[in-house]
Structure formats: C-alpha cells, structure tokens
Design a protein around this motif. Structure first.
Motif, PDB file in Angstrom:
ATOM      1  N   CYS A  60       6.374   7.508  -0.641  1.00 25.19           N
ATOM      2  CA  CYS A  60       6.875   6.137  -0.446  1.00 25.19           C
ATOM      3  C   CYS A  60       8.400   6.065  -0.554  1.00 25.19           C
ATOM      4  O   CYS A  60       9.072   5.498   0.308  1.00 25.19           O
ATOM      5  N   GLN A  85      -7.046  11.918  -4.482  1.00 29.72           N
ATOM      6  CA  GLN A  85      -7.714  10.770  -5.116  1.00 29.72           C
ATOM      7  C   GLN A  85      -8.711  11.236  -6.180  1.00 29.72           C
ATOM      8  O   GLN A  85      -8.719  10.744  -7.309  1.00 29.72           O
ATOM      9  N   HIS A 143       4.483   9.453  -5.436  1.00 27.96           N
ATOM     10  CA  HIS A 143       5.169   8.241  -4.944  1.00 27.96           C
ATOM     11  C   HIS A 143       6.566   8.584  -4.425  1.00 27.96           C
ATOM     12  O   HIS A 143       6.985   8.128  -3.361  1.00 27.96           O
ATOM     13  N   MET A 144       7.257   9.440  -5.156  1.00 30.91           N
ATOM     14  CA  MET A 144       8.620   9.792  -4.723  1.00 30.91           C
ATOM     15  C   MET A 144       8.597  10.626  -3.445  1.00 30.91           C
ATOM     16  O   MET A 144       9.408  10.436  -2.542  1.00 30.91           O
ATOM     17  N   ASN A 145       7.641  11.543  -3.397  1.00 28.33           N
ATOM     18  CA  ASN A 145       7.579  12.399  -2.209  1.00 28.33           C
ATOM     19  C   ASN A 145       7.125  11.647  -0.943  1.00 28.33           C
ATOM     20  O   ASN A 145       7.394  12.095   0.172  1.00 28.33           O
ATOM     21  N   GLN A 172       1.505   6.500   2.616  1.00 21.14           N
ATOM     22  CA  GLN A 172       0.525   7.468   3.126  1.00 21.14           C
ATOM     23  C   GLN A 172      -0.666   7.476   2.172  1.00 21.14           C
ATOM     24  O   GLN A 172      -0.495   7.745   0.979  1.00 21.14           O
ATOM     25  N   PRO A 173      -1.871   7.117   2.661  1.00 26.29           N
ATOM     26  CA  PRO A 173      -3.031   7.065   1.761  1.00 26.29           C
ATOM     27  C   PRO A 173      -3.205   8.406   1.045  1.00 26.29           C
ATOM     28  O   PRO A 173      -2.886   9.467   1.601  1.00 26.29           O
ATOM     29  N   ARG A 174      -3.690   8.335  -0.202  1.00 27.99           N
ATOM     30  CA  ARG A 174      -3.936   9.590  -0.930  1.00 27.99           C
ATOM     31  C   ARG A 174      -5.041  10.352  -0.223  1.00 27.99           C
ATOM     32  O   ARG A 174      -6.029   9.751   0.232  1.00 27.99           O
ATOM     33  N   LEU A 182       1.265  10.654 -10.403  1.00 25.97           N
ATOM     34  CA  LEU A 182       1.366   9.548  -9.431  1.00 25.97           C
ATOM     35  C   LEU A 182       2.820   9.309  -9.045  1.00 25.97           C
ATOM     36  O   LEU A 182       3.161   9.052  -7.892  1.00 25.97           O
ATOM     37  N   LEU A 183       3.696   9.416 -10.041  1.00 30.42           N
ATOM     38  CA  LEU A 183       5.137   9.167  -9.831  1.00 30.42           C
ATOM     39  C   LEU A 183       5.700  10.182  -8.840  1.00 30.42           C
ATOM     40  O   LEU A 183       6.437   9.835  -7.913  1.00 30.42           O
ATOM     41  N   GLU A 184       5.320  11.444  -9.031  1.00 32.04           N
ATOM     42  CA  GLU A 184       5.844  12.494  -8.156  1.00 32.04           C
ATOM     43  C   GLU A 184       5.380  12.274  -6.711  1.00 32.04           C
ATOM     44  O   GLU A 184       6.158  12.347  -5.765  1.00 32.04           O
ATOM     45  N   VAL A 242      -7.045  12.489  -9.436  1.00 27.95           N
ATOM     46  CA  VAL A 242      -6.588  11.405 -10.324  1.00 27.95           C
ATOM     47  C   VAL A 242      -7.802  10.726 -10.963  1.00 27.95           C
ATOM     48  O   VAL A 242      -7.810  10.459 -12.167  1.00 27.95           O
ATOM     49  N   LEU A 243      -8.846  10.495 -10.169  1.00 26.17           N
ATOM     50  CA  LEU A 243     -10.045   9.839 -10.712  1.00 26.17           C
ATOM     51  C   LEU A 243     -10.692  10.684 -11.813  1.00 26.17           C
ATOM     52  O   LEU A 243     -11.116  10.155 -12.841  1.00 26.17           O
ATOM     53  N   LYS A 292       0.866  -1.178   0.000  1.00 27.64           N
ATOM     54  CA  LYS A 292       0.000   0.000   0.000  1.00 27.64           C
ATOM     55  C   LYS A 292       0.908   1.235   0.000  1.00 27.64           C
ATOM     56  O   LYS A 292       2.062   1.179   0.441  1.00 27.64           O
ATOM     57  N   PRO A 293       0.390   2.392  -0.483  1.00 28.15           N
ATOM     58  CA  PRO A 293       1.205   3.603  -0.371  1.00 28.15           C
ATOM     59  C   PRO A 293       1.496   3.858   1.103  1.00 28.15           C
ATOM     60  O   PRO A 293       0.684   3.553   1.976  1.00 28.15           O
TER      61      PRO A 293
END
Lengths: 99, 99, 99, 99
Positions: free
Chosen positions: B73, B17, B69-71, B10-12, B65-67, B20-21, B7-8
C-alpha cells in the motif's frame, strides 16, 4: 507450559476473579474481531489499530494483576522475611512486561 | 468500531491470509488459556508471564502486517504521488503500536 | 560503534538539523538533571518519573527522524526499485525501537 | 519540575550512587554522540539504532532504581502499614515507565 504450583497467598475474591475474566473475554472477542477483518481483507492500518487496542487492554489487565500481586503476595513475603526473593521474581516479569 | 472502507492495494494471498489467521487463532487460544489460569486461581506471576507472551505474539503479528502494508500500500502510494499522506497515516499507527 | 557510511538521500535542511539538535540538547540537559537528583539522594519515584520523561522525549525524536527517513530515503528507494531492501532495514530498527 | 521533598527511606550507599551515576554519564555521552551524528548528517537508520540503544540503557537504569526502591522504601512502607499507598505510587510510575 510448565508452571510451578505456587498459588496466590490469598485467593482472588469472586468479584476480582470475575472482573479479570470479563476483561479477558472481551479481549478474546477482540482477537476474533481481528480474525474477521483479515478474512474480509480489511485495510491493514485498520487492523493494526485494533491490534494496538488489544495490546493496551492486555497491558491494563496485567497491571491490575500486578497491583493485586504486590498488595497480597509480595507484601506477605516482605512481612515474613522473603521480600527480596519475591521482588526479584517480580522484577523479571516486569521487564518482560514492559517490552 | 468505525472503519473507513479502504482496502489493501493488493489483496492478501491465501497463504499470507492463512498465516496471519493461524497466528491469531493461536493468540485466541492463549487468551482462553489465561482465562483458565484465572479460574484455577493460578499464581499471579505465571499468569503475567503468559500475558507478556501474548503481547509479544500480537506485536509480531502486527509487524508482519506492517511490513506487508509498506511493501504494497505505502509503496503504491509513493509511486503514485501520495506518499506523504500514506506515511503520515503509518506514523500514527506506529506510535500507537510502540506503546 | 561501526557505522556503514550510508548517507541520507537528501541532507537535512539547517532548520531540520537544528530542530533535532535542540531536542537532543534538551535531553542531554535532562540526563544531567537526573544525575543531580541521584547526587542529592532524591526520592526514587521522582527520579523514575524523570527517566520516563527522557524516554518519551527520545522516542519522539526518533519518530521524527523515522518520518523524515520514510519521506526521503525509503521513498527514493521505492521509486528506484530498491523498496524491499529499504523497508526490510526499516522494520529491523522499528522492532528495536518499539521495545 | 516540581518534586515532593520525600527522601529514600535509606540513602543510597556510595557504591550504589556511583554505579547509577556512571550509567547516567555514559548515557549523557551517548546523547552527545547522537548529536554529532546529526551534525555529520549521518544515515537516519544508524542514528535510530543509537537512540534505541540509549532507550534501553535508560530503561535498565530505571529498573535498577525500581528494584532498590521496592527493597527499601516499599518494603519499609509495607512493614509499617503504609503498603497500599506506596504500591499505588509505584504502579503509576510503572505504567508510565512501560510505555
């Protein structure tokens, strides 16, 4: 979305049309699958893997259309003396497509 | 589709969310739009322009999403001594993503 | 070409440096090879195949540098509280790189 | 590197040839420039920006060759009844080229 009303020189056969539509239906399903992953707060990397897969599926669909376009519309334009204009049009979309 | 149950870190947030949706819903609509163009036997170049537009929209969604994720996870992994593994995982998806 | 005088947080080891330089020397040789093909009026498709090969070699070199940058500079920035800025910088170059 | 001995249907004019060679010479110089940056242990992001610039320059060179190939070799093949084979060949290289 403004489109010129040009039509393919030769309408797609039913089989061709269905083949492209099936691909696009699958892609539509994949996009909904990613929406579900976001709603379920799935791990970002897993979502990105799916987005890459959709990108590839779209590119392959595009290449199929491109090949057919060259074999029909561009070939007809070349045989009837309008090759340069048709190739110019094709190059523009290919540059966009390869980004 | 087999996913590990990571899981991430930190939840979005709801806003993240929804953002992105919304993008993915628009992309879903664009894919249906292309299906309609194929059904109406629209000119191949016009269809390819739309497919390129969907590809760009997907890439931009991926980068967002990538950004995040980096910030979240990847940063957490680095701070807790698991940076290399997380960066290795990230590189694999980035190579896929840039095709 | 204006560059800020930032330096990698950790200088590349001699082995790392030589590895990247060897790749770049090979790429330089491939570019000269394509020049020769153009001078010999070689078939366009054969030249394009070589240009694609150079593109891939360049991308792989870039990914290697990117991975090292993340493991050193970005990780250091994250550990010292400057992660967001470093990730922002990284995202800009990744978007350019994936075109 | 194994090449078939096919030649362009119409040799490149001196101007065309010189134009492509100038581009490739510039690219060769840019590759050497990146080597120098690596030797000087320059900041990774700055090197990656240059690698992206070389990638774009190579792609543009490729597209120029592609356009000429379509206007000459592919057009000739179509006019002489060998269009499908020539388009098939073209599609293969375009898929490689758009990675």
């Amino acid at each position: 979305m403004v489109f010129n009303e040009k039509k393919p020189i030769q309408p797609r056969s039913e089989i061709e049309q269905q083949k492209v539509l099936n691909r696009l239906k699958r892609i539509e399903g994949q996009v909904r699958g990613v929406q579900k992953m976001v709603e379920e707060d799935r791990y970002c990397i897993d979502i990105l893997v799916q987005i890459s897969a959709i990108n590839s599926a779209l590119k392959n669909t595009g290449f199929e259309l491109l090949e057919k376009h060259m074999n029909h519309c561009v070939s007809h334009a070349i045989k009837t003396g309008n090759g340069e204009e048709s190739i110019d049009e094709l190059m523009k979309v290919m540059k966009q497509f390869s980004k």
